[in-house]
Design a protein around this motif. Sequence first.
Motif, PDB file in Angstrom:
ATOM      1  N   HIS A  77      28.372 -21.179 -22.232  1.00  0.00           N
ATOM      2  CA  HIS A  77      28.861 -20.002 -22.806  1.00  0.00           C
ATOM      3  C   HIS A  77      29.610 -20.084 -23.725  1.00  0.00           C
ATOM      4  CE1 HIS A  77      32.476 -20.302 -20.740  1.00  0.00           C
ATOM      5  NE2 HIS A  77      31.770 -20.756 -19.788  1.00  0.00           N
ATOM      6  N   ARG A  78      29.823 -18.981 -24.675  1.00  0.00           N
ATOM      7  CA  ARG A  78      30.643 -19.167 -25.643  1.00  0.00           C
ATOM      8  C   ARG A  78      31.945 -18.549 -25.362  1.00  0.00           C
ATOM      9  NH1 ARG A  78      26.582 -19.307 -29.830  1.00  0.00           N
ATOM     10  NH2 ARG A  78      24.792 -18.290 -29.292  1.00  0.00           N
ATOM     11  N   SER A  81      32.257 -24.134 -23.291  1.00  0.00           N
ATOM     12  CA  SER A  81      31.975 -24.242 -21.754  1.00  0.00           C
ATOM     13  C   SER A  81      32.145 -25.431 -21.295  1.00  0.00           C
ATOM     14  CB  SER A  81      30.476 -23.430 -21.348  1.00  0.00           C
ATOM     15  OG  SER A  81      29.638 -24.180 -22.435  1.00  0.00           O
TER      16      SER A  81
END
Length: 252
Positions: A77-78, A81
Motif C-alpha cells: 500500500h501507499r 508498506s
Amino acid sequence: MKFEKLLSYLLLFGFFGACSPKVAVVTYWQSDKIALDAQADTLADSSYLSYIHPFKVRMEAEMGAVIGTSAVDMKVHRPESLLSNLVADVYWHEASGILGSPVDVAVVNLGGIRAGLPAGDITRRKIFEIMPFENELVILWLRGEHLIDLLEFFASVGGQGVSGLQMEIRNQEAVNILVGGQPIEMDKMYTLATNDYLAAGNDGMTALNRAERQQPTGLKIRDMLMRYVQKETAAGRHINATLDGRIRVINE
C-alpha cells in the motif's frame, strides 16, 4: 484475441480447407466460454492427462515446497508498506552486490507486486504469486535532476516502493528528499536498481528513460526474491520488514 473469436476462426479455416474447392456457407455458429482451470480437466483427453500427470505431481511438489517463514503479514500500500520495502531492499542488496559497491537507490512499482505475503510458511508458489512476471534486475545511471523528476511522479501518485532514500509528500509534491542521508545534487550521477519493465519508462516512470547508462544483470526478480528467502532461512532468520518512514505524507 478472445477464445470464442479464435475458435470461430479455426472452425472457419478447417471447414473451408476440408471442403475446398466447394463453396460453403456458414449458416449457424455459437460459442461458449471454457475456463482454463481444474474444471477443464473433465474436457481433456484422458491419454493426455495420463501423460502429463507425472509432470503435474512433480510440479506441485516443487511449487508447494516451503523455503522460508514470514515473521509478519506483509501487504502492499501507499505511501510505503512492509512488502514494498522488503522487495525494494532486496533490489538494493542484489544490485549493490553485483556492482561491488552500494547503489544509491532502488525502485519498484507497487503494481508489479501481485500478491501479499502472509505470516507463516513461504512456498515457491507464493513467490510466483508475488512476482509472476519474467522481469529482470537492471542498474541505471541517472542524473539528479531526473531522479527528482521520478520522485515528483511518486509524490503525485502517493508513493512507490523505494530503498536508499527518504522523502516526504506534501500537497502531492516531493519535499525533503535525501539520498544516502544527503540532498540530491542536480548534476550528480546516481546509480539506481530497478527492473527492465520500469527501466523502459513504463508505469509512468518516464524519467527512467533518461538514464545515461543501463547495465542488465540477467537476474530474474522472482529468482532474486526466492534466493533471498532461502539465504535468510539458511542463516536461521525469518523474513521480516519494517515501516521506517522512507516515504511519509505530510498533512497540513
